[in-house]
Design a protein around this motif. Structure first.
Motif, PDB file in Angstrom:
ATOM      1  N   SER A 183       0.914  -1.179  -0.062  1.00  0.00           N
ATOM      2  CA  SER A 183      -0.041   0.017  -0.019  1.00  0.00           C
ATOM      3  C   SER A 183       0.703   1.179   0.054  1.00  0.00           C
ATOM      4  N   SER A 184       0.298   2.486   0.141  1.00  0.00           N
ATOM      5  CA  SER A 184       0.803   3.645  -0.050  1.00  0.00           C
ATOM      6  C   SER A 184       1.666   3.906   1.335  1.00  0.00           C
ATOM      7  N   ASP A 185       1.338   3.298   2.627  1.00  0.00           N
ATOM      8  CA  ASP A 185       1.942   3.411   3.582  1.00  0.00           C
ATOM      9  C   ASP A 185       2.933   2.183   3.975  1.00  0.00           C
TER      10      ASP A 185
END
Length: 329
Positions: A33-35
């Protein structure tokens, strides 16, 4: 440290023997994910001495303000422990910031959309890698909603999900004030001032919940809201899901009424769909509540064997009454 998986970094946090059970805790770092800071703790329960003869895998998803202890206590009591003693290979994930899963950098923005799109697929892939087969999935409350979102969004593959069981899970209950745009806008502005909701302060459970979940729920229930995110309509997607589904509600559950739980079940296209409302009308000992349906002495005696039967046969036992209520808005 060598990873326990070829999919992504996985660390074995602990491997303990708890009486007659083994408890292995893994920490997954999917990086999907983006995190990139997201890490997920997954506990595997099994029978001591049977490590090389694991049974059918079952994944148990906890609800809001909760953690793995909803499924098994430190003393080895709970549905998870019961299923492990019955020979199942039990896997218990903890969502971001719950239990042994550390809080990620963007914790306050966590949503069901993130759990469904990124976390559950990573957990499913790891369980499939370790067991070589698809798993039965069972979710309570928000855990069931997250499972429905992952299925409706087609984030979980058919080879990863043998069946789905939803306990006290629904998204159709109407909150009329949220249908008034100024009320919804005011509520959102108020909630955005907070980082999280305290389960202990609200007397809802031992864990906190990120404010992102509350904002997401408000959007679902708003005037033009839908069960989905900007990219996908999960509700519409459920009409294409074919896996066997069991939905369970409780007469004494004021939070998630039976008609709404039934409406979620009816949205599935699965040929095998079963519904049960737990209470005296169906011949049960009490009008179970939202938590008591899975954590109580009567649940241990009445409900846990039904869950075990469903997982083995993909149907409820003969003679168990269908206390369903017709779906309505």
């Amino acid at each position: 440290m060598q990873s326990s998986s070829d999919l992504f970094p996985v660390a074995l946090m602990s491997a303990e023997i708890r009486g007659d059970l083994t408890e292995d805790v893994y920490l997954l770092k999917p990086n999907n994910s983006s995190d990139p800071s997201v890490e997920l703790a997954v506990t595997r329960l099994g029978l001591s001495g049977q490590e090389t003869h694991r049974g059918i895998p079952v994944v148990l998803l906890h609800g809001s303000f909760s953690n793995r202890r909803f499924w098994f206590s430190p003393k080895g009591v709970g549905l998870g422990a019961h299923l492990a003693r019955a020979g199942f290979d039990v896997w218990i994930p903890e969502m971001r910031g719950h239990g042994l899963s550390p809080r990620n950098q963007r914790y306050r923005h966590n949503r069901v959309a993130d759990y469904a799109r990124y976390d559950l697929p990573a957990i499913a892939a790891f369980v499939h890698e370790q067991t070589g087969q698809g798993a039965h999935w069972l979710g309570h409350s928000l855990g069931g909603i997250t499972l429905a979102a992952a299925l409706g969004g087609h984030y979980l593959g058919d080879d990863q999900v043998v069946s789905a069981a939803l306990f006290g899970s629904q998204i159709s209950r109407i909150y009329w004030p949220l249908k008034v745009p100024p009320v919804e806008w005011s509520g959102r502005l108020l909630l955005k001032r907070f980082h999280h909701l305290s389960g202990r302060r609200l007397k809802r459970g031992p864990e906190d919940e990120p404010i992102g979940l509350a904002l997401e729920s408000m959007r679902w229930h708003g005037l033009f809201g839908r069960f989905g995110d900007k990219e996908r309509d999960w509700w519409a997607g459920l009409a294409e899901v074919q896996v066997p589904v069991l939905a369970v509600s409780a007469e004494g559950d004021m939070q998630d009424p039976a008609w709404a739980c039934r409406k979620l079940l009816d949205q599935f296209a699965s040929p095998t769909r079963e519904f049960l409302c737990l209470g005296p009308k169906a011949g049960f000992a009490e009008a179970y509540g939202h938590v008591e349906m899975l954590i109580s002495r009567n649940a241990q005696r009445e409900i846990w064997p039904l869950v075990e039967h469903w997982l083995r046969e993909l149907r409820l036992p003969a003679g168990v009454a269908d206390a369903s209520q017709p779906a309505q808005a």
